[in-house]
Scaffold this active site. Sequence first.
Site, PDB file in Angstrom:
ATOM      1  N   LYS A  69      82.249 104.106 -71.720  1.00 31.70           N
ATOM      2  CA  LYS A  69      81.526 104.649 -72.875  1.00 31.70           C
ATOM      3  C   LYS A  69      80.463 103.700 -73.446  1.00 31.70           C
ATOM      4  O   LYS A  69      79.498 104.150 -74.056  1.00 31.70           O
ATOM      5  CB  LYS A  69      82.496 105.039 -73.993  1.00 31.70           C
ATOM      6  CG  LYS A  69      83.266 106.319 -73.707  1.00 31.70           C
ATOM      7  CD  LYS A  69      84.063 106.756 -74.925  1.00 31.70           C
ATOM      8  CE  LYS A  69      84.889 107.976 -74.625  1.00 31.70           C
ATOM      9  NZ  LYS A  69      85.546 108.526 -75.810  1.00 31.70           N
ATOM     10  N   ASP A 105      82.324 112.708 -80.024  1.00 30.65           N
ATOM     11  CA  ASP A 105      83.669 112.396 -80.542  1.00 30.65           C
ATOM     12  C   ASP A 105      83.715 112.507 -82.065  1.00 30.65           C
ATOM     13  O   ASP A 105      84.742 112.880 -82.641  1.00 30.65           O
ATOM     14  CB  ASP A 105      84.088 110.970 -80.132  1.00 30.65           C
ATOM     15  CG  ASP A 105      84.449 110.887 -78.654  1.00 30.65           C
ATOM     16  OD1 ASP A 105      84.901 111.900 -78.087  1.00 30.65           O
ATOM     17  OD2 ASP A 105      84.269 109.804 -78.062  1.00 30.65           O
TER      18      ASP A 105
END
Length: 280
Positions: A69, A105
């Site tokens: 990420k 997210d």
Amino acid sequence: MKKNFVRTGLIGHPVSHSKSPLIHNYWIKRHNLEGLYAAVDLPCETLEEGIASLVAQGFCGFNVTVPHKVDVMKHCHQIDNLAKRVGAVNTVVIQDKKLFGTNTDVFGFVQNIKENAPKDFDFKNGDALVLGAGGASRAVVQGLLDEGVPKILIANRTRSNADILLAHVSDPSRIKIVPWEDKANKDICGQANLLVNTTSLGMTGKAVLKMDLSHLPEKCLVNDIVYAPLMTGLLEAAKKRGNPVVTGIGMLLHQARPAFEKWYGIMPAVTPELEKMVLS
Ligand code: ATR
């Protein structure tokens, strides 16, 4: 392959356990789209060539999971402000062979709370106590800041990791780092409107999260981003004493929605059928 066939997927290592293919392929089918979402296992040393291969194969985009990420950011041609603030990219759109990074997210965390908390829950109503300061915590903390939480207390086992998080957030003035050992103290959790576990504690196969909840206000909403098991020890204990709880599965489901919309042009819904499939 058909011209309008939209290829997407997930890169990470490992990825075999991921529920994302199930979620996206469910929506592809439900909306009668031509496409496929595949899980692509890329060990760290193969990240660059792996991404190049997806671009060469004509992928329209991909999700990114652990451990890529942060590293994927250096391969993106453009990163939006939200992903920059979170310091992580979990969704990439490929256009004209160029990579555009974003982060869904934050949306996933916030939307899960909004859809599943009691109707009178308001982010602005008091402190939030966040356990953990890893990658997931960054998205959670950014979501809390964006939703107007007046004060966010962060308790993390390793203080220096909480300091790193603090150095990256958009509004450090609303954040206070508190000692991990003191998280259950009255002066720390006694004013909490929301308690969120972002650590891996409580996950199947990991150590349990030990926290005495006796000073937690009864109205405090308790959320765990761990979803295996769905009812973690923390949520069970909170529910037992009457606190409202929100499980972690909604964050996984909702973070997938804006990614799907970017690639397929449709904002899909989280249905009870989908939730059941993902949990089974
Ligand atoms: P993720 O991306 O899922 O957030 P991560 O970045 O590795 O994963 O972060 C894991 C979090 O769980 C961290 O806050 C970690 O605390 P440290 O910063 O001290 O490592 C926390 N964590 C993991 N195991 C823990 C344990 N046994 N006790 C307390 N905290 C733990």
